[in-house]
Design an enzyme around this catalytic site. Structure first.
Site, short mmCIF file in Angstrom:
data_model
loop_
_atom_site.label_atom_id
_atom_site.label_comp_id
_atom_site.label_asym_id
_atom_site.label_seq_id
_atom_site.Cartn_x
_atom_site.Cartn_y
_atom_site.Cartn_z
N ASP A 1 35.85 46.66 46.30
CA ASP A 1 37.24 46.38 45.94
C ASP A 1 37.75 45.24 46.81
O ASP A 1 37.73 45.36 48.04
CB ASP A 1 38.07 47.65 46.16
CG ASP A 1 39.50 47.50 45.69
OD1 ASP A 1 39.82 46.47 45.08
OD2 ASP A 1 40.30 48.42 45.94
N ASP B 1 39.05 42.72 40.14
CA ASP B 1 38.73 42.75 41.57
C ASP B 1 38.08 44.06 42.01
O ASP B 1 38.09 44.40 43.18
CB ASP B 1 40.00 42.48 42.40
CG ASP B 1 41.04 43.57 42.22
OD1 ASP B 1 40.91 44.36 41.28
OD2 ASP B 1 41.98 43.62 43.04
N GLU B 2 37.52 44.77 41.08
CA GLU B 2 36.94 46.07 41.41
C GLU B 2 35.66 46.28 40.61
O GLU B 2 35.67 46.15 39.38
CB GLU B 2 37.93 47.16 40.99
CG GLU B 2 38.45 47.98 42.14
CD GLU B 2 39.34 49.08 41.63
OE1 GLU B 2 40.39 48.76 41.06
OE2 GLU B 2 38.99 50.26 41.80
#
Lengths: 81, 471
Positions: free
Chosen positions: B8, B104-105
């Site tokens: 993350d 973003d993960e």
């Protein structure tokens, strides 16, 4: 940050499949790029445009390179002025 | 046994902006939306801004009140997508099982690992949690690489961090959680930010952590479920473990089993590789106008532009849809003293309250509606459905945002050539317009009614709804 769309002259290195600007001329000044901080691409229709976020002399510049016409554009400037 | 890494990025959009422009580094930065950046909410706050209490989703006047030195930066989704692409290119070197959870993960599954006996030396305790002697959380995994993977999970995580620094940018940091299932890996990754690395090695370690976090800190329990659990007298995972499965099934139906497992650190869901992503369920766009408006002609233009973008995407994907949803958000309205704040109902409507708003409390009223039309990929047909719904839900007040989506999608089957001249002409015209617009950019050719309308540009959303990565 000042957003522009100014055509500029750039000294660049084309090697293999990449392009790397190292000097550009703006306001009659020759500006030597010290670091390329980030490179990303966008499409304008079918035209591929490279955007270089670069630093020189403590200032920030964003250069755009349009692959369809090989033109360089100064897109943004952030300096101390 | 599975080994899953949850990666993350920390304050992703803001960090990428700081990577691109070193003059922003170490300063409080808020990333916000496009030309309307004074009216939208913050899409991301930098680590420095978060120290002032600035949060993602906060209204800009509210954020500036907390941090007057906050630097507002216009967000650039393509920059963030580029960063994600580079990052995924790194990850594919470790495993083909990469699930893109959002921009973003990411989940990464390493297979064929034997965990073996876990070394029990303690690591730094995130968030000052007391370290329980003998528990395994925080202990590094053993270095027992299988033939296919030269590195252990912990070494893999460290190597990923090193490569992100080298290949994405030295300012871009991520937190990595390692565990035996997805949910525990995500929980591990959320414990220590920025630049964290936490391992939850087994169910005993998971229970140790679960007993020390809030119910809604784990993916799968949101505000509504937490409230329902609280109403049952469940305030912690320890409490949740005491509730029999039958009782949870009675209250939450099949989701009761998920909650039952969650409280014990069990999660059987597998990593869904990005190349096997589920089919698109809906295609939509929304737009925040740079001023509040009740000018019907202006609203009509914005809506038609959004619909044209949607229709073009449907045609590109060779899909047709029949459910048209529209939603509007009204201008910001301050609450009067004693006024009851309505609960948000669904994404289609309700009220979005900001109790600590600049004006001492207020919110955005909204409304939404769905309509069913014949299966289509035509902009004008979708627009007609959406406009009828809009006129039904619009109360005549000023609006700031309008959104529209098309769902109930199916592949477009080849059709017989029509003998109806008008229909044939429209089909030909649409095809030509798409070809020109694909080559020279959206709205190079457009309907006459859109001439002089505001510029609307398609930007990818952070959840990458229908985005396919080619790596």
């Amino acid at each position: 940050m000042l957003e522009l769309s100014e055509s500029i002259n750039v000294w660049a290195l084309f090697e293999k499949a990449s392009v790397r600007p190292f000097v550009f001329i703006w306001n009659n000044r020759k500006i030597k790029i010290e670091t390329i901080n980030f490179v990303h691409t966008t499409h304008e229709g079918s035209a591929l445009i490279y955007h270089f976020s670069v630093s020189a002399g403590g200032n920030f510049y964003k250069l755009g390179f349009d692959c369809s016409n090989l033109k360089w554009i100064l897109e943004a400037v952030e300096d101390d002025s | 046994m599975r080994t899953i890494l949850h990666i993350d990025f920390n304050s992703y959009f803001a960090t990428v902006e700081q990577q691109a422009n070193p003059r922003l580094r170490g300063k409080p930065v808020g990333v916000t939306g496009g030309d309307r950046f004074k009216r939208t909410v913050l899409g991301a706050a930098s680590v420095e801004a978060k120290k002032f209490g600035v949060k993602t989703g906060m209204r800009i006047p509210e954020a500036l009140k907390l941090c007057p030195r906050l630097i507002l930066v216009k967000g650039d989704s393509y920059k963030y997508l580029e960063s994600t692409k580079r990052f995924l290119n790194i990850l594919k070197d470790y495993s083909p099982y990469v699930e893109v959870f959002s921009i973003d993960e990411v989940f990464l599954e390493l297979r064929n690992f034997s965990w073996g006996p876990v070394r029990s030396q303690p690591q730094k305790c995130p968030r000052s949690l007391p370290f329980a002697a003998g528990s395994f959380w925080g202990a590094p995994l053993p270095a027992t690489p299988a033939k296919n993977y030269p590195l252990s999970p912990l070494e893999t995580a460290l190597d990923i961090k090193r490569r992100i620094s080298e290949e994405v940018g030295e300012w871009v940091k991520c937190s990595i959680g390692i565990s035996y299932n997805r949910r525990m890996a995500k929980l591990a990754g959320s414990l220590y930010k920025p630049d964290g690395l936490v391992v939850i090695a087994d169910e005993e370690g998971a229970r140790f952590i679960l007993d020390r976090v809030e119910l809604d800190e784990i993916c799968g329990i949101g505000f509504a479920i937490k409230k329902r659990l609280n109403n049952m007298g469940v305030f912690s995972f320890k409490d949740l473990r005491k509730v029999p499965l039958e009782a949870l099934l009675a209250s939450f139906k099949s989701y009761g089993k998920v909650l039952f497992d969650l409280s014990r650190g069990i999660d059987e869901t597998s990593v869904l590789p990005f190349y096997e992503k589920e089919e698109v369920k809906s295609v939509g766009h929304r737009y925040t106008i740079d001023h509040d408006t009740k000018d019907l002609a202006e609203i009509k233009q914005v809506l038609l532009k959004l619909v044209e973008l949607i229709a073009k995407r449907l045609r590109t994907k060779k899909l047709v849809g029949k459910t048209v949803s529209i939603w509007v958000r009204n201008a910001f309205k301050p609450h009067l003293r004693g006024e009851v704040i309505a609960k948000p109902v669904a994404h289609l409507g309700g009220e979005f309250a900001h109790p600590r708003g600049e004006l001492g409390g207020g919110g955005f009223q909204g409304a939404g509606m769905q309509a069913t039309i014949a299966f289509t990929d035509s902009g004008m047909e979708i627009f007609n459905g959406a406009w009828k719904s809009f006129l039904k839900i619009w109360d005549g007040s000023e609006i700031r945002m309008v959104g529209v989506s098309v769902s109930n999608l199916k592949p477009k089957n080849p059709e017989n050539l029509t003998f109806l001249e008008d229909k044939l002409r429209i089909e030909k015209l649409t095809k030509i317009m798409d070809e020109v617009n694909n080559r020279y950019g959206d709205f190079t050719l457009q309907r006459g009614v859109l001439l002089g309308s505001r510029k609307v540009k398609r930007m990818p959303n952070p959840f990458l709804a229908d985005y396919r990565f080619k790596i």
